[in-house]
Design a protein around this motif. Structure first.
Motif, PDB file in Angstrom:
ATOM      1  N   UNK B  98      -5.089  -9.091  -2.038  1.00 51.77           N
ATOM      2  CA  UNK B  98      -4.396  -7.795  -2.050  1.00 51.77           C
ATOM      3  C   UNK B  98      -5.109  -6.787  -1.137  1.00 51.77           C
ATOM      4  N   UNK B 100      -3.942  -5.271   1.372  1.00 58.11           N
ATOM      5  CA  UNK B 100      -3.037  -4.374   2.094  1.00 58.11           C
ATOM      6  C   UNK B 100      -1.990  -3.838   1.133  1.00 58.11           C
ATOM      7  N   UNK B 101      -1.443  -2.685   1.473  1.00 54.72           N
ATOM      8  CA  UNK B 101      -0.334  -2.130   0.686  1.00 54.72           C
ATOM      9  C   UNK B 101       0.834  -1.785   1.607  1.00 54.72           C
ATOM     10  N   UNK B 102       0.758  -0.665   2.314  1.00 52.84           N
ATOM     11  CA  UNK B 102       1.914  -0.329   3.175  1.00 52.84           C
ATOM     12  C   UNK B 102       1.959  -1.194   4.421  1.00 52.84           C
ATOM     13  N   UNK B 136      -9.060   2.828   9.711  1.00 55.06           N
ATOM     14  CA  UNK B 136      -8.768   3.595   8.501  1.00 55.06           C
ATOM     15  C   UNK B 136      -7.582   2.995   7.752  1.00 55.06           C
ATOM     16  N   UNK B 137      -7.732   2.918   6.443  1.00 58.22           N
ATOM     17  CA  UNK B 137      -6.637   2.522   5.566  1.00 58.22           C
ATOM     18  C   UNK B 137      -6.445   3.652   4.570  1.00 58.22           C
ATOM     19  N   UNK B 138      -5.210   4.072   4.346  1.00 59.46           N
ATOM     20  CA  UNK B 138      -4.941   5.166   3.407  1.00 59.46           C
ATOM     21  C   UNK B 138      -4.554   4.657   2.023  1.00 59.46           C
ATOM     22  N   UNK B 139      -4.270   3.356   1.914  1.00 58.85           N
ATOM     23  CA  UNK B 139      -3.706   2.859   0.649  1.00 58.85           C
ATOM     24  C   UNK B 139      -4.702   2.153  -0.250  1.00 58.85           C
ATOM     25  N   UNK B 140      -5.565   1.319   0.317  1.00 54.42           N
ATOM     26  CA  UNK B 140      -6.290   0.345  -0.518  1.00 54.42           C
ATOM     27  C   UNK B 140      -7.638   0.811  -1.020  1.00 54.42           C
ATOM     28  N   UNK B 141      -8.208   1.853  -0.422  1.00 52.53           N
ATOM     29  CA  UNK B 141      -9.571   2.226  -0.801  1.00 52.53           C
ATOM     30  C   UNK B 141     -10.602   1.205  -0.334  1.00 52.53           C
ATOM     31  N   UNK B 142     -10.187   0.271   0.502  1.00 53.42           N
ATOM     32  CA  UNK B 142     -11.052  -0.696   1.188  1.00 53.42           C
ATOM     33  C   UNK B 142     -11.637  -1.804   0.303  1.00 53.42           C
ATOM     34  N   UNK B 143     -11.662  -1.594  -1.019  1.00 47.21           N
ATOM     35  CA  UNK B 143     -12.358  -2.549  -1.888  1.00 47.21           C
ATOM     36  C   UNK B 143     -11.821  -3.973  -1.682  1.00 47.21           C
ATOM     37  N   UNK B 144     -10.485  -4.081  -1.647  1.00 42.05           N
ATOM     38  CA  UNK B 144      -9.896  -5.411  -1.492  1.00 42.05           C
ATOM     39  C   UNK B 144      -9.882  -5.876  -0.040  1.00 42.05           C
TER      40      UNK B 144
END
Lengths: 809, 164
Positions: B98, B100-102, B136-144
């Motif tokens: 998981x 990624x989101x958008x 930069x990712x705005x959705x995942x918070x990078x953890x995954x």
């Protein structure tokens, strides 16, 4: 059909229904670069439109000369307000009942405002055209401070005053001043004043929740294509609410709704930024009508940060009263809300300050009063909910700060103070002082679980030692323990009190089962990364007994999807998710009749079991849903019409109230102001959990956006109204380097009124996260006398706080 | 508008010739002329990394490089990393964990990660976080995302060992 070897558990697992961490069906296209975002759309002969924008925050426009621009190779048209005026399109309605200039009509009210729209063969030619448009401005006094705006003689919006200069009534009643937009009151004013006047302890504090921006990685944009042969307009765009956009376009353009098709393709994050209607949409439609060709408009990052919907900008002043032993007796809140040049916030009509009246939070506060004044300034319009449901982030920040301030006033532990005042489990459904009826909750259980998980007493002991070490000169780092217990209000909402521009906030799902037992379901919502195609199929799988992998979910095309109000405010699961379950139950009801016929028993003698109907008391006699689907289409059944389809429009009876308990443990370097998040524990209760993997992903993301807002992100203006944070150089978006690992946890308190008990989760981590990070900063300095310092807590501001507290001496 | 020139590029193993103004940014050439829409535009100032491609073995943000500067260079985009029948381990891992989101940052994120794993085949979490800080990712918070990259590294390393 016999399948004894397959256990019931196997059958449940093969559905990939609710409760399992199903992998996302969206990911194949996104990981291979095959997403289809609006800027990926290419049509024959497509043109590109872009704006001439105002460099001034407040100025009169004395002349616009487009002649040189028209000479630029590749430029086909330049639209100004004068061109739109005959069509009545130079102004447009906002979602808040105000109106907004599409293109500057004689003056500009904020830096970056749209002045002219250049239409060219490609974006380079459009940029050249923009350079060649000559606009003459006459500067006017700039007001960026809402308190100054309420005192000033300068009339920002001459269109809102009478001939004598007195303010005409606004969308929400009488206005106090020509720069005032509305006053919204909620609760009992006099009783609250009395309770506070007679209280044993009163804590008073003012705080500014700064202006920020949702800043999705994909900016806003659209492609408008007017087919003059068929009279049909197709509009692709970054729309969080495609059906609402269709209705609004129809109302303002006069094109009948059946001749408008709005399509939201893949959306690269929304977070509230893509709810509203923007001048770019209107200009693209007009330009397509004028040129007869498709026109694309895509913001660049600076356009996005400077002009499309900002969030927050609330000046909040609170008083909270309590007994000496910490029982809260009353709460008073006043907000001065800076809405910028136009009131374009996206709130339900009856709620001009959104659900700010959830500001009594998780606490049993018997008496409360809230008053909000909206104000015009020379800043960009907006006021959307950035990953929160209509001003809930502001409300939760307010109450969670007031609790901390009250704890200081009482010299009490902030966790203990919360526990004394939590609404008790047996009080639900709980009628709050400012009107909401909380559906369900078990705050004490969640809180105790959180306190145990982080060893709260151990942390406080460590903090005590740290303070002693600091005072003894053994360390220059302080330890902050940030606490938050939030109560969210999402799932807007009941049509009886929630509408936007008169459009009721129900949502919908339409299901079509195919003869061989697969299905397609369409919803009125639109995913922007939430994974709807994955999770809504899981709801259906559990409801209708067909595997999630056999169910396609489709959203975002108004020609095919049922009408709905879209995705924002964590409303998809509470509203469209409920519609999905209800539509599934309609399918099941018909399937039951078919099964009974096939099994030659009475309808009441069969019951649903995972993926089939079985004869009661004779489980070996059954028909699977797959068999029933085939029979529904291909077998003549007396009294039952062929086919297996259903549609549900769901009007929720109440909002849902997710909640959670968060703890942030933060190390702060007093000499540099650098913060280091050592631990972040997040317990969320979103009711029934559909897909734990997706829930956790949402929480990680929401917490990271919260970290950004609390620790550095802001839209800042100078006194001239210049935006100081217009690029990602200055506007803080955390990278992997700044972000910690989060520990997630949960309790499950289902919503009693939602068909599957789900409450929604997308925004909870943001709503709860911001006060939690901020409280950690405050808590680190509590022992040194800090009561309140405003966000964003960037390194410089934290250093300044330490300096003001004399910690550098 | 200025004079258009011809430029020869090698994109995902194919030699292509494009006609463009020298001021045209590489991301537009890829997206508009070559229909390679995997790399996205997020900021146009080199901050977000949504446009990341690999050029001659290095991660490059194609929103701030002119097409003229890419003349004769070998360019790999997300479209050149794997195919539907043979996904890159990172493409598998991002789905599995998981990451990624958008999906908007994902092509740049995976393209950058593919280079990171060549630079540091077995990175620590700290090295991943530092090495990915340009995206930069705005959705995942990078953890995954971190989890996905770790998993892909293990997968790639195991495959290498098996091949030896």
């Amino acid at each position: 059909m016999k399948d004894e070897a397959v256990t019931r558990e196997d059958r449940v697992a093969s559905l990939k229904g609710m409760g399992c961490s199903r992998k996302r069906v969206e990911d194949a296209r996104f990981t291979q670069g095959k997403g289809n975002y609006v800027d990926d759309i290419k049509l024959d002969g497509m043109l590109f439109g872009d704006f001439v924008r105002s460099p001034y925050a407040h100025a009169k426009i004395t002349n616009i000369d487009t002649s040189a621009a028209m000479e630029v190779p590749g430029v086909l048209a330049v639209l100004t307000a004068a061109d739109l005026a005959p069509l009545g399109l130079h102004w447009m309605p906002t979602l808040a009942g105000d109106k907004q200039m599409v293109l500057a009509d004689g003056k500009v009210l904020f830096q970056g405002q749209e002045v002219a729209f250049v239409v060219a063969e490609d974006r380079y030619a459009a940029a050249d055209g923009i350079e060649a448009v000559e606009v003459e401005y006459e500067e006017l006094p700039v007001i960026v401070d809402p308190f100054e705006a309420l005192q000033s003689d300068v009339i920002l919006r001459p269109d809102t005053v009478g001939e004598d200069g007195s303010p005409s009534d606004g969308a929400h009643g009488p206005r106090k001043h020509h720069n005032h937009i509305f006053t919204w009151e909620c609760g009992d004013k006099d009783p609250t004043e009395q309770v506070i006047a007679n209280a044993e302890v009163v804590a008073e504090e003012s705080m500014y929740y700064h202006r920020t921006h949702p800043c999705p990685l994909e900016t806003c944009g659209c492609v408008a294509s007017m087919d003059k042969v068929n009279g049909k307009l197709t509009l692709w765009g970054t729309f969080q609410a495609p059906h609402a956009i269709r209705t609004v376009v129809s109302l303002i353009s006069g094109i009948e709704e059946h001749n408008i098709r709005v399509i939201s393709p893949d959306i690269g994050g929304g977070f509230g930024n893509k709810v509203g209607a923007y001048p770019g949409y209107v200009c693209s439609v007009v330009a397509s009508i004028v040129t007869g060709k498709p026109v694309k408009w895509i913001e660049d990052r600076m356009d996005n940060l400077m002009t499309t919907a900002f969030a927050r900008d609330y000046w909040m002043k609170g008083r909270i009263s309590a007994t000496k032993d910490g029982k809260i007796t009353g709460l008073h809140c006043h907000v001065t809300a800076d809405h910028g040049g136009f009131d374009a916030c996206a709130d339900p009509t009856k709620f001009p300050a959104g659900f700010m009246n959830i500001c009594t939070g998780s606490y049993d506060i018997p008496t409360a009063f809230l008053e909000v004044d909206g104000v015009y300034t020379n800043k960009a319009p907006g006021g959307v909910s950035y990953r929160c449901s209509f001003r809930v982030t502001e409300a939760v920040y307010f109450i969670e700060r007031m609790i901390e301030v009250l704890a200081i006033e009482l010299d009490m532990d902030a966790s203990e103070l919360r526990k004394i005042n939590f609404i008790k489990k047996e009080q639900f459904p709980y009628k709050a002082a400012l009107g909401w009826e909380y559906d369900s909750g078990d705050y004490h259980t969640a809180w105790d679980k959180a306190m145990n998980a982080v060893d709260y007493d151990g942390l406080r002991a460590e903090q005590k030692q740290r303070i002693e070490d600091f005072k003894a000169g053994k360390t220059r780092k302080l330890l902050g323990i940030g606490l938050t217990h939030f109560t969210e209000i999402v799932g807007a909402g009941p049509v009886k009190n929630c509408d936007i521009l008169g459009l009721g906030m129900f949502d919908s799902c339409e299901i079509r089962i195919h003869p061989t037992g697969s299905a397609i379901a369409r919803l009125g919502t639109i995913s922007q990364g939430q994974g709807h195609a994955t999770t809504f199929a899981q709801i259906l799988a559990s409801e209708i007994g067909l595997p999630a992998d056999s169910i396609t979910i489709e959203e975002g095309d108004t020609d095919t999807a049922p009408y709905g109000l879209g995705t924002y405010g964590s409303r998809s699961t509470p509203v469209a998710g409920a519609a999905t379950a209800m539509a599934g139950r309609k399918i099941r009801a018909k399937a039951q009749m078919i099964a009974a016929y096939l099994l030659e028993v009475h309808d009441d003698d069969v019951e649903f079991d995972v993926d089939r109907f079985v004869v009661k008391g004779a489980p070996e006699k059954f028909k699977t849903m797959k068999e029933i689907a085939f029979a529904a289409y291909n077998q003549a059944i007396p009294g039952i019409e062929p086919g297996l389809e259903a549609v549900s429009y769901y009007d929720p009876p109440n909002m849902t109230y997710p909640f959670g308990a968060y703890v942030c443990v933060m190390e702060i370097d007093v000499d540099t102001g650098v913060t280091d998040i050592r631990q972040f524990y997040a317990l969320d209760d979103c009711g029934t959990r559909i897909n734990p993997m997706i829930i956790e992903g949402q929480i990680h993301g929401g917490l990271t956006e919260a970290l950004a807002v609390a620790l550095g992100q802001e839209i800042a203006y100078d006194d001239m109204g210049n935006v100081k944070t217009g690029t990602l150089m200055d506007f803080f978006l955390p990278t992997a380097w700044e972000v910690p690992n989060y520990e997630t946890d949960h309790t499950v308190t289902p919503s009693p009124h939602h068909p599957i008990g789900a409450k929604g989760v997308g925004e909870s981590p943001h709503v709860g996260g911001v006060p939690c990070f901020s409280n950690a900063v405050h808590d680190a300095f509590r022992a040194f006398g800090l009561r309140q310092t405003n966000m964003p807590h960037d390194h410089w501001r934290i250093w300044r706080t330490a300096n003001e507290l004399g910690l550098h001496d | 508008m200025t004079q258009k020139n011809q430029y020869k590029l090698n994109v995902n193993g194919q030699t292509v010739e494009v006609t463009a103004e020298p001021r045209e940014l590489l991301i537009y050439t890829l997206r508009e002329q070559l229909n390679i829409t995997g790399p996205h535009i997020g900021c146009e100032t080199s901050h977000c990394g949504a446009c990341t491609v690999t050029i001659d073995g290095k991660s490059v943000k194609s929103c701030t490089m002119f097409v003229a500067q890419a003349e004769g260079k070998e360019i790999t985009t997300i479209e050149g990393l794997g195919s539907p029948d043979a996904l890159h381990p990172l493409q598998e891992a991002f789905k599995e964990h998981h990451g990624l989101q958008c999906g908007y940052c994902t092509p740049g994120m995976i393209t950058r990660a593919s280079k990171l794993l060549e630079e540091i085949p077995n990175p620590t979490e700290e090295e991943i976080r530092f090495g990915m800080a340009g995206n930069i990712c705005r959705c995942t918070g990078y953890q995954n995302i971190v989890k996905s990259i770790k998993a892909a590294a293990a997968e790639i390393n195991a495959a290498k060992e098996a091949a030896q």
